[in-house]
Scaffold this motif. Structure first.
Motif, mmCIF file in Angstrom:
data_model
loop_
_atom_site.group_PDB
_atom_site.id
_atom_site.type_symbol
_atom_site.label_atom_id
_atom_site.label_comp_id
_atom_site.label_asym_id
_atom_site.label_seq_id
_atom_site.Cartn_x
_atom_site.Cartn_y
_atom_site.Cartn_z
ATOM 1 N N VAL A 1 35.318 84.054 72.975
ATOM 2 C CA VAL A 1 34.587 85.295 72.724
ATOM 3 C C VAL A 1 33.144 85.033 73.140
ATOM 4 O O VAL A 1 32.553 84.027 72.758
ATOM 5 C CB VAL A 1 34.656 85.658 71.228
ATOM 6 N N GLN B 1 25.431 85.763 75.826
ATOM 7 C CA GLN B 1 26.314 86.019 76.968
ATOM 8 C C GLN B 1 26.670 87.503 77.054
ATOM 9 O O GLN B 1 26.646 88.091 78.140
ATOM 10 C CB GLN B 1 27.601 85.185 76.826
ATOM 11 N N GLY C 1 25.199 74.111 80.012
ATOM 12 C CA GLY C 1 26.116 74.249 78.888
ATOM 13 C C GLY C 1 25.937 75.530 78.109
ATOM 14 O O GLY C 1 26.533 75.717 77.048
ATOM 15 N N GLY D 1 26.909 78.424 79.063
ATOM 16 C CA GLY D 1 28.024 79.336 79.283
ATOM 17 C C GLY D 1 27.787 80.331 80.405
ATOM 18 O O GLY D 1 28.287 81.452 80.359
ATOM 19 N N LYS D 2 27.081 79.902 81.444
ATOM 20 C CA LYS D 2 26.884 80.780 82.605
ATOM 21 C C LYS D 2 28.222 81.117 83.247
ATOM 22 O O LYS D 2 28.457 82.254 83.654
ATOM 23 C CB LYS D 2 26.002 80.088 83.659
ATOM 24 N N THR D 3 29.092 80.096 83.330
ATOM 25 C CA THR D 3 30.373 80.325 83.987
ATOM 26 C C THR D 3 31.177 81.396 83.257
ATOM 27 O O THR D 3 31.865 82.202 83.882
ATOM 28 C CB THR D 3 31.157 79.001 84.068
ATOM 29 N N ARG E 1 38.851 76.360 86.599
ATOM 30 C CA ARG E 1 38.599 77.365 85.568
ATOM 31 C C ARG E 1 38.803 78.770 86.116
ATOM 32 O O ARG E 1 39.399 79.616 85.454
ATOM 33 C CB ARG E 1 37.163 77.215 85.088
ATOM 34 N N ARG F 1 27.277 67.141 76.069
ATOM 35 C CA ARG F 1 27.613 68.545 76.237
ATOM 36 C C ARG F 1 28.546 69.036 75.148
ATOM 37 O O ARG F 1 28.531 70.201 74.823
ATOM 38 C CB ARG F 1 28.226 68.774 77.603
HETATM 39 P P1 ADP Z 1 27.327 76.419 82.132
HETATM 40 O O1 ADP Z 1 28.092 77.031 83.285
HETATM 41 O O2 ADP Z 1 26.147 77.244 81.738
HETATM 42 O O3 ADP Z 1 26.974 74.979 82.292
HETATM 43 P P2 ADP Z 1 29.845 76.655 80.799
HETATM 44 O O4 ADP Z 1 30.237 78.052 81.094
HETATM 45 O O5 ADP Z 1 30.482 75.570 81.585
HETATM 46 O O6 ADP Z 1 28.266 76.490 80.879
HETATM 47 O O7 ADP Z 1 30.054 76.404 79.245
HETATM 48 C C1 ADP Z 1 29.766 75.158 78.648
HETATM 49 C C2 ADP Z 1 30.827 74.860 77.615
HETATM 50 O O8 ADP Z 1 30.740 75.806 76.550
HETATM 51 C C3 ADP Z 1 32.222 74.970 78.173
HETATM 52 O O9 ADP Z 1 32.979 73.947 77.611
HETATM 53 C C4 ADP Z 1 32.695 76.325 77.721
HETATM 54 O O10 ADP Z 1 34.090 76.371 77.559
HETATM 55 C C5 ADP Z 1 31.966 76.486 76.389
HETATM 56 N N1 ADP Z 1 31.671 77.888 76.104
HETATM 57 C C6 ADP Z 1 31.067 78.763 76.924
HETATM 58 N N2 ADP Z 1 30.935 79.971 76.333
HETATM 59 C C7 ADP Z 1 31.482 79.855 75.098
HETATM 60 C C8 ADP Z 1 31.647 80.746 73.990
HETATM 61 N N3 ADP Z 1 31.210 82.002 74.029
HETATM 62 N N4 ADP Z 1 32.250 80.254 72.894
HETATM 63 C C9 ADP Z 1 32.678 78.983 72.846
HETATM 64 N N5 ADP Z 1 32.557 78.105 73.838
HETATM 65 C C10 ADP Z 1 31.964 78.510 74.952
#
Ligand code: ADP
Ligand code: ZN
Ligand code: ZN
Length: 735
Positions: free
Chosen positions: A205, A210, A233, A235-237, A270, A592
């Protein structure tokens, strides 16, 4: 009938040809034409009216073949390529050639290469798996086929996963349960379709930041540029995935540009797992056939998600929806030879032309993008916290002046490493210099081993027992003693191999892996090494920027950054921006997951104001400081640069040619400073003497006004034929 054709030749013009009776050609189609004594494949870019001016043109040659009945390149894409040619002052025909897959450039038909397909017959569909108890291979193949009513291509991953399946398939064909047929491939089979219901359960979620980021982008229709500035970390992705899912739901395609595919297997996995659509991946490591397939799948709209390195910015798509540029600050988005384009800048332009949003994501946005945010041209969307509760690491400076060190590793760093190893963590060391030592120096007289081709030291590669030049690739066997005084030679400075050797001595029980271009090549090697790191088979990781890019190492609790001092005092005006980015990115690799991380930066200059600001206030503040410095100094992004390079075998020719360029430009250079010619920072490389002429203008438009219609005349200047010259607009690498 006449056609105007852009040809892949280094000339700043297009060429008119006559169509033979019965030939028909449309704009955007390829034609094969005679050119001198050769036959070339070009693209029709206009259909000039056969007016009076042409009546007398008996000399026009005739098109040999029309290769496409429909436009291969849309009008919109041709305009993008024309703009690219104009902006980077590169021949239009060569820009088009850069944008085409090799097979199309060579004249191959724009069709999916045919493939063998296997499809169940009605009998096969109804067949009972249990009936094949005695033939387990056939049973396995039948089971896979029964899950795919549309049939499977012979190179489908699901078949390949079965190992040796061909004999079993033949058995099923003989039973009358399967038919084998050649089909035009209608979709990129490297594209995997996932069962949407299987993945939806695992969706995290979105957190408030985000959700806000997603809402901001979705709240505005059409083109806008967003800078998604999210700490590593954060959660940009997940934000990309959410925006992409919404785009896909509107029947539109997504284009994602990444710096290096080999370094992003996690990102790809992913996307594949989460987006239940056909996807195509485009990068330089593909075979020509696969590249053509991916390009066509993007163009036809069958590939809904297109992921690629910088050249994917030129890929055609049927239903433009969203452009994402991941790690938008990364220098590899800029091409450093030939057509020197910046994929991020072209992505923004493309988004504008095609009226789709562009998301530029990074933990450390480029100063260019931040300046556009400050101007109000781009909108910044921030993710200031790590997702999932992970904390940002604590960062400390290790003062090298006050302590003993061994092979470039200080006592504090060695102590920290052993503490983290004992606590069960993994340790990552970053040093952006491969080899054992960057120089081999005489203890007696100071002589050092130089590259015979370059103004550079040779790097000592102890493991291979070779001296290598990192600029031209020259390798030579080591000299044993100083050729001048017979003195002993000592390696000076540290590369990754030297750090590796020192660590192996200090921590003999901790398995370690080195990741750099000497140790790890190719995508498979990467994936294997990264899998082993994730499985905790290695405790110490040492590497160059390959380690710093985009990877999650959840087990790493300590990151050590070595060799930052060079960046502190470099003459390159981008050096501090790069250093801030690399430190922030490497620091982001530590801790991380739930494990709190620690980051150590070794330096002889702990009091340097840049380091202090970065550590106390972070990238967001340091980048604003750097921007202010650039503004005061009148440097990009507050000015526009073009770097004109010339190189020749003779030491004087490059500068003489550039002097002629200078004289040619000066009368019209109002407002543009023409600096040089000067020898390049590395004057001789690979046996070529290199010179620079720098144009410094208050804005891109002023710069373009000077260069427009002039670069195409450079070839007529004295000495032009005796040098290799190039124009680099918005240069990133000033070397
Ligand atoms: P970034 O791309 O900014 O480095 P990621 O999208 O890879 O970050 O997210 C970093 C970690 O946090 C990943 O393991 C991802 O699964 C987790 N994550 C991202 N968004 C959430 C969320 N809303 N709730 C829980 N975990 C999340
Ligand atoms: Zn000597
Ligand atoms: Zn060299």
């Amino acid at each position: 009938m006449l056609v105007r054709v852009a040809l892949p030749v280094p000339l700043y013009r297009v060429f008119d040809y006559r169509l033979a009776p019965g030939q028909v050609a449309v704009v955007g189609a390829r034609v094969r034409v005679p050119f001198g004594r050769r036959a070339l494949v070009g693209v029709v870019v206009a259909l000039p009216e056969p007016g009076a001016a042409y009546a007398a043109r008996e000399d026009l040659r005739v098109v040999s073949d029309v290769l496409d009945a429909v436009p291969l390149l849309s009008a919109a894409l041709l305009r993008l390529l024309q703009w690219t040619a104009d902006y980077y002052h590169y021949p239009f025909g060569e820009v088009i050639a850069t944008a085409l897959p090799g097979l199309l450039r060579g004249g191959a038909p724009a069709l999916f290469p045919p493939v063998v397909f296997f499809q169940l017959t009605a009998a096969g569909l109804g067949a009972d798996l249990a009936a094949l108890r005695r033939a387990p291979r056939q049973q396995a193949v039948l089971q896979v086929l029964q899950q795919v009513p549309g049939g499977l291509a012979a190179d489908d991953a699901r078949l390949l996963a079965l190992g040796n399946w061909r004999g079993a398939m033949q058995g099923l064909v003989q039973r009358g349960w399967v038919v084998r047929e050649r089909r035009e491939r209608t979709q990129d089979t490297s594209a995997t379709r996932q069962d949407a219901s299987a993945t939806s359960a695992t969706l995290p979620v979105l957190n408030a930041d985000q959700a806000q980021a997603v809402a901001t982008v979705q709240g505005q229709a059409g083109h806008r540029v967003y800078v998604l500035e999210g700490v590593t970390g954060s959660g940009k992705t997940e934000v990309y995935l959410s925006l992409m899912a919404a785009t896909l739901a509107q029947e539109r395609q997504c284009l994602v540009l990444v710096p290096e595919i080999a370094l992003t297997p996690q990102l790809l996995a992913r996307f594949r797992a989460r987006l239940p659509v056909a996807m195509t991946v485009l990068h330089s490591g593909l075979s020509e056939k696969v590249r053509l397939q991916g390009w066509l799948a993007a163009r036809s709209g069958q590939a809904r998600v297109i992921i690629g390195t910088r050249s994917a910015v030129f890929v055609p798509w049927a239903q433009p929806g969203l452009i994402v540029v991941d790690e938008e600050h990364d220098a590899s988005l800029k091409q450093h030879e030939g057509l020197r384009y910046h994929a991020r800048d072209l992505a923004v332009l493309r988004g504008y032309r095609e009226d789709v949003p562009v998301v530029l994501g990074s933990a450390t946005p480029s100063l260019e993008s931040l300046a556009n945010v400050a101007k109000g041209a781009y909108q910044c969307v921030r993710l200031p916290r790590r997702a999932g509760g992970a904390r940002l690491p604590s960062v400390r400076v290790v003062d090298m002046r006050r302590q003993w060190h061994d092979e470039g590793l200080s006592v504090s760093v060695l102590d920290a490493i052993s503490a983290h190893l004992e606590a069960g963590g993994q340790v990552l060391l970053f040093l952006n210099r491969r080899g054992f030592a960057p120089a081999l120096v005489c203890e007696g007289c100071g002589w050092s081993a130089q590259c015979p081709q370059c103004d550079a030291h040779l790097t000592w590669h102890q493991r291979a027992g070779l001296l290598c030049c990192h600029h031209c690739g020259t390798r030579s066997a080591p000299v044993r003693v100083c050729p001048g005084c017979q003195g002993r030679l000592r390696p000076r400075g540290e590369g990754t191999q030297r750090i590796e050797a020192a660590l192996a001595r200090h921590f003999p029980d901790a398995p370690l892996v080195r990741i750099d271009r000497d140790s790890t090549q190719g995508r498979e090697a990467f994936e294997q090494v990264f899998a082993a790191i994730h499985a905790q088979q290695y405790r110490i990781l040492i590497g160059t920027q390959m380690l710093a890019k985009g990877h999650d190492f959840p087990g790493v609790s300590l990151a050590v950054i070595l060799g930052v001092d060079q960046g502190l005092f470099s003459t390159d005006f981008r050096a501090q921006e790069r250093l801030a980015q690399v430190i922030t990115q490497v620091a982001g690799r530590a801790g991380r997951a739930e494990r709190p991380g620690e980051v150590l930066i070794q330096t002889f200059h702990p009091e340097h104001p840049f380091l202090r600001t970065l550590l106390q206030s972070g990238y967001a503040v340091v980048s604003q400081d750097l921007l202010e410095q650039r503004r005061l100094a009148g440097l990009p992004p507050f000015a526009a640069f073009a770097l004109i390079r010339a190189e020749a075998r003779d030491s004087a020719l490059g500068e003489q040619f550039l002097a002629a360029v200078r004289a040619y430009l000066l009368p019209d250079a109002q407002g543009v400073a023409v600096l040089g010619p000067v020898p390049a920072p590395m004057q001789r490389r690979a046996g070529w003497f290199r010179a620079h002429l720098l144009l410094h203008a208050p804005s891109r438009s002023v710069l373009q006004r000077l260069l427009r219609a002039r670069v195409c005349e450079f070839d007529a200047l004295p000495l032009a034929r005796q040098v290799r010259w190039s124009v680099d607009i918005d240069p990133v690498d000033m070397g």
